[in-house]
Design an enzyme around this catalytic site. Structure first.
Site, PDB file in Angstrom:
ATOM      1  N   ARG A   1      26.521  77.052 -93.725  1.00 55.09           N
ATOM      2  CA  ARG A   1      27.570  77.111 -92.703  1.00 55.09           C
ATOM      3  C   ARG A   1      27.670  78.512 -92.096  1.00 55.09           C
ATOM      4  NH1 ARG A   1      33.581  75.197 -94.387  1.00 55.09           N
ATOM      5  NH2 ARG A   1      33.626  77.297 -95.236  1.00 55.09           N
TER       6      ARG A   1
ATOM      7  N   LYS B   1      35.392  68.137 -95.726  1.00 55.15           N
ATOM      8  CA  LYS B   1      36.659  67.586 -95.210  1.00 55.15           C
ATOM      9  C   LYS B   1      36.727  67.662 -93.680  1.00 55.15           C
ATOM     10  CE  LYS B   1      39.036  70.636 -97.455  1.00 55.15           C
ATOM     11  NZ  LYS B   1      37.978  71.402 -98.134  1.00 55.15           N
ATOM     12  N   SER B   2      36.493  68.858 -93.148  1.00 52.24           N
ATOM     13  CA  SER B   2      36.610  69.042 -91.694  1.00 52.24           C
ATOM     14  C   SER B   2      35.614  68.177 -90.938  1.00 52.24           C
ATOM     15  CB  SER B   2      36.377  70.496 -91.302  1.00 52.24           C
ATOM     16  OG  SER B   2      37.100  71.336 -92.118  1.00 52.24           O
ATOM     17  N   THR B   3      34.400  68.096 -91.467  1.00 52.62           N
ATOM     18  CA  THR B   3      33.357  67.323 -90.782  1.00 52.62           C
ATOM     19  C   THR B   3      33.737  65.842 -90.752  1.00 52.62           C
ATOM     20  OG1 THR B   3      31.838  68.907 -91.813  1.00 52.62           O
ATOM     21  CG2 THR B   3      30.846  67.101 -90.612  1.00 52.62           C
TER      22      THR B   3
ATOM     23  N   GLY C   1      33.907  73.439 -98.387  1.00 53.46           N
ATOM     24  CA  GLY C   1      32.499  73.100 -98.184  1.00 53.46           C
ATOM     25  C   GLY C   1      32.171  71.671 -98.573  1.00 53.46           C
TER      26      GLY C   1
ATOM     27  N   ARG D   1      34.972  80.933-103.584  1.00 57.11           N
ATOM     28  CA  ARG D   1      35.098  79.497-103.281  1.00 57.11           C
ATOM     29  C   ARG D   1      34.443  78.634-104.359  1.00 57.11           C
ATOM     30  NH1 ARG D   1      36.734  78.684 -97.605  1.00 57.11           N
ATOM     31  NH2 ARG D   1      37.070  80.787 -96.877  1.00 57.11           N
TER      32      ARG D   1
ATOM     33  N   ARG E   1      43.922  84.660 -84.435  1.00 54.34           N
ATOM     34  CA  ARG E   1      42.562  85.117 -84.113  1.00 54.34           C
ATOM     35  C   ARG E   1      42.294  84.794 -82.647  1.00 54.34           C
ATOM     36  NH1 ARG E   1      40.493  82.311 -89.443  1.00 54.34           N
ATOM     37  NH2 ARG E   1      41.053  83.936 -90.924  1.00 54.34           N
TER      38      ARG E   1
HETATM   39  N1  ATP Z   1      27.093  64.814 -96.337  1.00 53.52           N
HETATM   40  C1  ATP Z   1      26.705  66.033 -95.936  1.00 53.52           C
HETATM   41  N2  ATP Z   1      25.426  66.390 -96.073  1.00 53.52           N
HETATM   42  C2  ATP Z   1      25.017  67.631 -95.709  1.00 53.52           C
HETATM   43  N3  ATP Z   1      25.799  68.577 -95.161  1.00 53.52           N
HETATM   44  C3  ATP Z   1      27.101  68.257 -94.997  1.00 53.52           C
HETATM   45  C4  ATP Z   1      27.619  66.986 -95.369  1.00 53.52           C
HETATM   46  N4  ATP Z   1      28.943  66.971 -95.076  1.00 53.52           N
HETATM   47  C5  ATP Z   1      29.230  68.177 -94.554  1.00 53.52           C
HETATM   48  N5  ATP Z   1      28.126  68.960 -94.496  1.00 53.52           N
HETATM   49  C6  ATP Z   1      28.037  70.348 -94.021  1.00 53.52           C
HETATM   50  O1  ATP Z   1      28.619  71.144 -95.049  1.00 53.52           O
HETATM   51  C7  ATP Z   1      29.292  72.259 -94.481  1.00 53.52           C
HETATM   52  C8  ATP Z   1      30.715  72.291 -95.002  1.00 53.52           C
HETATM   53  O2  ATP Z   1      31.454  71.204 -94.434  1.00 53.52           O
HETATM   54  P1  ATP Z   1      32.942  71.406 -93.908  1.00 53.52           P
HETATM   55  O3  ATP Z   1      33.056  72.673 -93.117  1.00 53.52           O
HETATM   56  O4  ATP Z   1      33.326  70.137 -93.254  1.00 53.52           O
HETATM   57  O5  ATP Z   1      33.694  71.580 -95.305  1.00 53.52           O
HETATM   58  P2  ATP Z   1      35.255  71.746 -95.603  1.00 53.52           P
HETATM   59  O6  ATP Z   1      35.523  70.958 -96.832  1.00 53.52           O
HETATM   60  O7  ATP Z   1      36.049  71.398 -94.410  1.00 53.52           O
HETATM   61  O8  ATP Z   1      35.370  73.301 -95.898  1.00 53.52           O
HETATM   62  P3  ATP Z   1      36.667  74.298 -95.731  1.00 53.52           P
HETATM   63  O9  ATP Z   1      37.698  73.820 -96.722  1.00 53.52           O
HETATM   64  O10 ATP Z   1      36.101  75.653 -96.083  1.00 53.52           O
HETATM   65  O11 ATP Z   1      37.109  74.209 -94.304  1.00 53.52           O
HETATM   66  C9  ATP Z   1      29.191  72.110 -92.965  1.00 53.52           C
HETATM   67  O12 ATP Z   1      28.188  72.955 -92.464  1.00 53.52           O
HETATM   68  C10 ATP Z   1      28.841  70.643 -92.773  1.00 53.52           C
HETATM   69  O13 ATP Z   1      28.078  70.434 -91.610  1.00 53.52           O
END
Ligand code: ATP
Length: 228
Positions: free
Chosen positions: A172, A52-54, A49, A183, A79
């Site tokens: 999310r 990273k992915s974003t 959360g 988590r 899946r």
């Molecule tokens: N700077 C930000 N401000 C607000 N929301 C954000 C920001 N960066 C990411 N998000 C949102 O936070 C949520 C989590 O981001 P993301 O899925 O990229 O996390 P992650 O680290 O890849 O998680 P995972 O390890 O579970 O895959 C998403 O809905 C994303 O749109």
């Protein structure tokens, strides 16, 4: 004169080859090095959360030809819509265990009764295309990579706070009450490890998304020989 063109994946391969040629007393070969770019991989970690992915989605969108994900192996079933070799290498447990025992993996982890891991070959496959390999992995995987032959750059993405992390994970819409709690609990330990000096080459706080992305972009272009 024989003109031999060899493409080396990294400088250490080049150095080793030169050494071998000296040992074999080969002098009359002209070597045209083709270091197209620094092939140092990037390891990205951070609590679930943290974004990273974003961030990586934006990086891939902006630079479609420069970066590639290493495809992980998993013993979990595919899946809907997931393709073998693209999303994961879907592998039987015994087979994967055998490959791990053979030393073919850089890191492995067990999650919900299934094995996951990054093979050396998966990273080499990306490097062979001339792209920089990105490994998005868990902290446990980071620790294992540090004991492997890979010498990547380590990037830690951290959320502004645990409360904000919870808000984003809830937003999310991917988590149950139970998985959310798990988590968030793991996140605290991950943050502790991530923020410890020396564990990562850079810690990027993802508060404002655009600013965090610029930091990521600048770090990559300053450390690797790529013009981002
Ligand atoms: N700077 C930000 N401000 C607000 N929301 C954000 C920001 N960066 C990411 N998000 C949102 O936070 C949520 C989590 O981001 P993301 O899925 O990229 O996390 P992650 O680290 O890849 O998680 P995972 O390890 O579970 O895959 C998403 O809905 C994303 O749109």
């Amino acid at each position: 004169m024989i003109r031999l063109t060899i493409r080396f994946l990294c400088k250490s391969q080049y150095t080793t080859s030169l050494h071998c040629m000296k040992l074999l007393n080969i002098h009359k070969i002209e070597i045209c090095t083709m270091f197209q770019k620094d092939s140092t991989p990037l390891v990205i970690a951070g609590p679930s959360g943290s974004g990273k992915s974003t961030l990586l989605k934006r990086l891939f969108k902006e630079f479609p030809d420069k970066f590639g994900f290493s495809v992980s192996h998993t013993t979990r079933p595919p899946r809907f819509g997931e393709e073998d070799g693209k999303h994961y290498y879907f592998t039987k447990k015994e087979e994967l265990q055998k490959q791990i025992d053979n030393g073919e993996f850089l890191e492995t982890t067990s999650y919900s009764g299934n094995l996951y891991g990054t093979s050396k070959l998966a990273v080499e496959n990306v490097q062979r295309t001339g792209k920089i390999c990105i490994l998005e992995i868990e902290i446990e995987g980071v620790k294992q990579i540090k004991n492997s032959s890979l010498s990547p750059l380590y990037i830690f993405i951290k959320p502004p706070s645990i409360n904000e992390l919870e808000r984003r994970l809830k937003g999310r819409n991917t988590e149950t009450e139970e998985s959310l709690l798990r988590r968030l609990t793991i996140a605290k330990a991950e943050l502790e490890y991530g923020e410890q000096p020396g564990n990562f080459d850079i810690v990027i706080e993802n508060d404002n998304f655009d600013k965090a992305y610029q930091k990521l972009r600048e770090f990559i272009s300053s450390k690797l020989n790529v013009n981002t």
